[in-house]
Scaffold this motif. Structure first.
Motif, mmCIF file in Angstrom:
data_model
loop_
_atom_site.group_PDB
_atom_site.id
_atom_site.type_symbol
_atom_site.label_atom_id
_atom_site.label_comp_id
_atom_site.label_asym_id
_atom_site.label_seq_id
_atom_site.Cartn_x
_atom_site.Cartn_y
_atom_site.Cartn_z
ATOM 1 N N ALA A 272 1.605 0.208 4.098
ATOM 2 C CA ALA A 272 2.298 0.506 2.842
ATOM 3 C C ALA A 272 3.741 0.910 3.104
ATOM 4 N N VAL A 273 3.964 1.701 4.145
ATOM 5 C CA VAL A 273 5.327 2.119 4.478
ATOM 6 C C VAL A 273 6.158 0.923 4.932
ATOM 7 N N ILE A 274 5.569 0.077 5.757
ATOM 8 C CA ILE A 274 6.282 -1.120 6.204
ATOM 9 C C ILE A 274 6.638 -2.010 5.019
ATOM 10 N N LEU A 275 5.713 -2.145 4.074
ATOM 11 C CA LEU A 275 5.971 -2.951 2.879
ATOM 12 C C LEU A 275 7.125 -2.379 2.065
ATOM 13 N N ALA A 297 -3.605 -3.346 0.419
ATOM 14 C CA ALA A 297 -4.813 -3.186 -0.394
ATOM 15 C C ALA A 297 -6.031 -2.863 0.469
ATOM 16 N N LEU A 298 -6.073 -3.413 1.677
ATOM 17 C CA LEU A 298 -7.198 -3.157 2.579
ATOM 18 C C LEU A 298 -7.161 -1.753 3.171
ATOM 19 N N THR A 299 -5.964 -1.252 3.469
ATOM 20 C CA THR A 299 -5.853 -0.005 4.226
ATOM 21 C C THR A 299 -5.596 1.220 3.368
ATOM 22 N N ALA A 300 -4.638 1.134 2.424
ATOM 23 C CA ALA A 300 -4.251 2.326 1.671
ATOM 24 C C ALA A 300 -5.401 2.872 0.832
ATOM 25 N N SER A 301 -6.286 2.006 0.390
ATOM 26 C CA SER A 301 -7.409 2.446 -0.452
ATOM 27 C C SER A 301 -8.599 2.940 0.356
ATOM 28 N N SER A 302 -8.483 2.920 1.676
ATOM 29 C CA SER A 302 -9.658 3.195 2.511
ATOM 30 C C SER A 302 -9.599 4.531 3.231
ATOM 31 N N GLN A 303 -8.682 5.426 2.849
ATOM 32 C CA GLN A 303 -8.529 6.673 3.597
ATOM 33 C C GLN A 303 -9.793 7.518 3.558
ATOM 34 N N GLY A 304 -10.407 7.634 2.389
ATOM 35 C CA GLY A 304 -11.638 8.413 2.295
ATOM 36 C C GLY A 304 -12.735 7.867 3.188
ATOM 37 N N LEU A 305 -12.830 6.550 3.276
ATOM 38 C CA LEU A 305 -13.842 5.922 4.129
ATOM 39 C C LEU A 305 -13.558 6.184 5.602
ATOM 40 N N LEU A 306 -12.297 6.016 6.018
ATOM 41 C CA LEU A 306 -11.942 6.213 7.433
ATOM 42 C C LEU A 306 -12.096 7.671 7.851
ATOM 43 N N ASN A 307 -11.668 8.603 7.005
ATOM 44 C CA ASN A 307 -11.803 10.013 7.347
ATOM 45 C C ASN A 307 -13.268 10.414 7.476
ATOM 46 N N CYS A 308 -14.104 9.890 6.580
ATOM 47 C CA CYS A 308 -15.541 10.147 6.673
ATOM 48 C C CYS A 308 -16.102 9.550 7.963
ATOM 49 N N GLY A 309 -15.652 8.333 8.304
ATOM 50 C CA GLY A 309 -16.118 7.685 9.525
ATOM 51 C C GLY A 309 -15.735 8.450 10.767
#
Length: 364
Positions: A272-275, A297-309
């Motif tokens: 998102a920052v690069i964009l 769209a793939l990464t910015a919306s996935s923070q909750g999933l990655l932090n849980c993982g």
């Protein structure tokens, strides 16, 4: 004629890309909501949300949950004809910005606390404990949590007040507002007399500046803490003193979390920052923009999933290391077992104070 045909083909291709982005955002936001909800449920079920270490993680997960809900609503609104959709999308974007700036600050807060715990354990390894230092750390952590919620809200007040008063929801590209973090000012803004183009354009760049500045400051702070934590961990590895197996497991897992949470943070927000930077240097849409839109769209919306993982994976490793330590203890000599009991008794007061008594606690 050829130019018009080429423009029509390009517009159709962009429509198909944004339609794909809508579904990507819907899926990833749903997974993020599930991941952050699961982590919150685990913390509440274990009744560890008041722990000094878990508190910033709890609020980080809560921010991820609310942000995921915002993006889920935006994805559902895209392509619909809801009444006052422009107003809803504009304010959802502003609310979302509050939550992801809060998540930046909570991530820094959580990593800072893990680093302080490593540092405290390193001091314990060489000298006696100082309870006032522990109290001071807890007080600073509580203040940081309050500021992490308050600062984003204060920063976004102009966007809410001036933006709605100037009807800036008329002044931006409407077709993709609900699935893009930042919709640039519309080229037709001057044809809309109800909107104040100068105010809205200023607010757009204000929000963009806040996002980039908060990300870069957070990233710089995280990198500094990561370097310091790695230095401490190397000192633990090279240390000649005695550390019990379970104490070593705690230190190892804390060091892993200090490393993996920054990786998850950068993977989520780096595209998102690069964009944003590319959009500032090259405003015209290109194939590079198209690729970055999809990646965002793939990464910015996935923070909750990655932090849980990250938390779940390190928690699994922690219990695995504890089981190995217990199996090793069954094969040790009586002298080594008595040494472990002696050091465990010596470490127990601090472990209770810090909520890291690994033999009875599930905080990690």
């Amino acid at each position: 004629m050829a130019f018009l045909l080429e423009a029509s083909i390009l517009e159709d291709s962009w429509d198909s890309v944004f339609s794909a982005i809508q579904w990507i955002q819907f899926v990833m936001a749903t997974l993020s909501v599930i991941g952050s909800s699961s982590l919150i449920a685990y913390i509440v079920f274990q009744n560890i949300q008041k722990s000094p270490e878990i508190r910033p993680l709890f609020y980080l997960s809560f921010s991820d949950l609310l942000l995921g809900i915002c993006w889920l609503i935006e994805a559902l609104l895209y392509g619909t004809s809801v009444v006052n959709k422009d107003i809803v999308c504009y304010n959802l974007q502003a609310v979302g910005q509050i939550f992801y700036i809060s998540s930046f600050l909570y991530t820094v807060n959580y990593i800072w606390y893990l680093y302080k715990e490593l540092r405290m354990k390193h001091k314990l390894h060489g000298q006696s404990t100082f309870p006032p230092v522990i109290d001071y750390t807890c007080q600073v952590g509580q203040i940081a949590i309050i500021l992490s919620s308050l600062i984003p809200l204060l920063l976004m007040i102009p966007v809410f007040c001036l933006g709605n008063a100037s009807e800036c929801f008329h002044n931006f590209s409407q077709s993709h507002r609900c699935i893009l973090m930042y919709s640039p000012p519309s080229a037709m803004a001057e044809l809309l007399p109800s909107a104040d183009a100068s105010v809205c354009s200023t607010l757009y760049f204000y929000g963009l500046t806040i996002f980039l500045a908060s990300f870069l400051l957070s990233l710089l702070t995280i990198v500094v803490l990561l370097i310091q934590a790695q230095t401490l961990y190397k000192k633990f590895v090279k240390s000649t003193g005695f550390l019990g197996s379970e104490q070593w497991a705690v230190i190892h897992i804390m060091e892993q979390r200090v490393r993996f949470y920054p990786v998850a943070f950068f993977c989520c927000w780096g595209p998102a920052v690069i964009l944003m930077i590319v959009k500032l240097t090259k405003p015209q849409d290109t194939k590079l923009h198209m690729a970055l839109y999809v990646l965002q769209a793939l990464t910015a919306s996935s923070q909750g999933l990655l932090n849980c993982g990250v938390y779940g994976w390190t928690q699994y490793n922690f219990y695995h290391l504890k089981q190995e330590a217990r199996r090793d203890a069954d094969t040790q000599t009586p002298l080594l077992c008595s040494q472990k009991r002696f050091y465990s008794r010596g470490l127990h007061p601090l472990e209770s104070t810090l909520a890291f008594a690994t033999s009875t606690s599930t905080i990690l």
